[in-house]
Design an enzyme around this catalytic site. Sequence first.
Site, PDB file in Angstrom:
ATOM      1  N   GLU A  92       0.819  -1.216   0.000  1.00  0.00           N
ATOM      2  CA  GLU A  92       0.000   0.000   0.000  1.00  0.00           C
ATOM      3  C   GLU A  92       0.849   1.259   0.000  1.00  0.00           C
ATOM      4  O   GLU A  92       0.362   2.341   0.302  1.00  0.00           O
ATOM      5  CB  GLU A  92      -0.940  -0.007   1.205  1.00  0.00           C
ATOM      6  CG  GLU A  92      -1.933  -1.154   1.130  1.00  0.00           C
ATOM      7  CD  GLU A  92      -3.086  -1.027   2.118  1.00  0.00           C
ATOM      8  OE1 GLU A  92      -3.064  -0.101   2.947  1.00  0.00           O
ATOM      9  OE2 GLU A  92      -3.995  -1.861   2.040  1.00  0.00           O
TER      10      GLU A  92
ATOM     11  N   LYS B 208     -15.701  -1.688   2.558  1.00  0.00           N
ATOM     12  CA  LYS B 208     -14.981  -2.141   1.364  1.00  0.00           C
ATOM     13  C   LYS B 208     -15.998  -2.793   0.437  1.00  0.00           C
ATOM     14  O   LYS B 208     -16.595  -3.822   0.795  1.00  0.00           O
ATOM     15  CB  LYS B 208     -13.928  -3.179   1.742  1.00  0.00           C
ATOM     16  CG  LYS B 208     -12.717  -2.643   2.502  1.00  0.00           C
ATOM     17  CD  LYS B 208     -11.912  -3.832   3.021  1.00  0.00           C
ATOM     18  CE  LYS B 208     -10.528  -3.445   3.509  1.00  0.00           C
ATOM     19  NZ  LYS B 208      -9.913  -4.560   4.282  1.00  0.00           N
TER      20      LYS B 208
END
Length: 462
Positions: free
Chosen positions: A236, A369
């Site tokens: 990330e 999500k």
Amino acid sequence: MSHPTKITHVHAREVLDSRGKPTVEVEVHCGPHAVGRAIVPSGASTGQFEAHELRDGDPTRFDGQGVLKAVQSVSAVLGPECVGLDAVDQVALDRRLLELDGSPHKSRLGANAILGISLANAQAAAVARRVDLVVHLLDLWQQTALPAEFRTPGRMGMSDASLAPLGQELLLPLPMVNMISGGLHAGRNLDLQDFLILPVGAGSYREALGWIVSIYRRLGEALTSAGCEGVLVGDEGGYGPRLTSNEMALSFLTLAIEQAGLRPGIDVALGLDVASTHFFDAGRYLLRSGGDVEFDSAGMVDLLDDWSRRYPLISVEDGCAEDDWDGWNLLTNRLGGRLQLIGDDLFVTNPERLKRGVERGCANSVLIKLNQIGSLTETLVTLRMALSVGYWPVVSARSGETEDSFIAVLAVATGAGQIKIGSVARSERLAKYNQLLRLEEKLGSRAGYAGGKIFRTLRGHS
Ligand code: PGA
Ligand code: ZN
């Protein structure tokens, strides 16, 4: 001439995500000219209760990770059934997709196939209506009611008034940003998955982003000058240093905030994604960095409590494991008045699991999500439910991402208040940060920014 918002054709293809892993891209065509496109993300530290990501399992292609079966689900089954539906009616479209799959976790046709159509449809509807995606998503959000089965008499979290203006107006979100990566995202160099910063004192999204970049740079310098191996970045975009303990990451972050000329805890607070499900086994939390230690749930809560007293921590995600409900309850009773406690693997964006959490007094915040639940409509319902029970929603990317910036628009349209994208490196992350910059500029005074003010009800924060 065909009706401008009627679906005429749905097309899917296999493309690659930020780890070079195959994923599903879908195009939905409407009326004579409108096309919407979406790419589905993919997690690495997935919760076991997530909707099913369909992969081919054919070892001759991409080590079995291909998604041609999911592409086929779109081309042969789902897509043709969508033709003729009105793209503007997202609820009807998603309902149809769920019916066609018919399995509880979308395992028959694949949540990746279903979500790809669901998101591409929203994009296509916006184009066909000739409005920006943010306007279309705002309309869908305003039409999202909480189904009766998800209304809970109890209300664990914050009051409506203390959560305002979340969910009520267009809002640029407070970014929660990964600076140091560990766990499954960086070769298990550290037990904890994300060490994050929250620029709670910034007055605008743009200012927050500027602070983040400056702290990211100062952190890189501090790690390099301390001789830490592994300043290269994880999945990330956070640094993946070989530190000797989890706690060292917290001290490096505090130092980097100071070196950027900002005040830890006032301008910029810290956050953790413990992702503890991934080091939990048979009732014990097994921590390896800095010498092997094992904790039961109470020991894990003690550790987080201790860190929260010695570092300017404001947010902790998955502090207990996905099925340690008693641990979660203890964590919430002890720290819920002082910290945002986010359920990610615990809730998997699923309103049924969120309801269970509310009833059992677990967490006060939920990670959102899209691919954990697998359709836009269900995601909006979970968001609506979070706000109705007083839980802070945090819209989140996955560790496997793409150039698709849908979640940035979703966060603004729903006024969720917070977004978690990853670090300020790697373009699949920047695609979202940059989309937020565009929205901030384009929406001007039509969008607010609540920033860290949303935490005013936490003890010790005003
Ligand atoms: P994942 O990580 O996308 O690998 O699940 C993100 C998170 O745990 O928040
Ligand atoms: Zn997480």
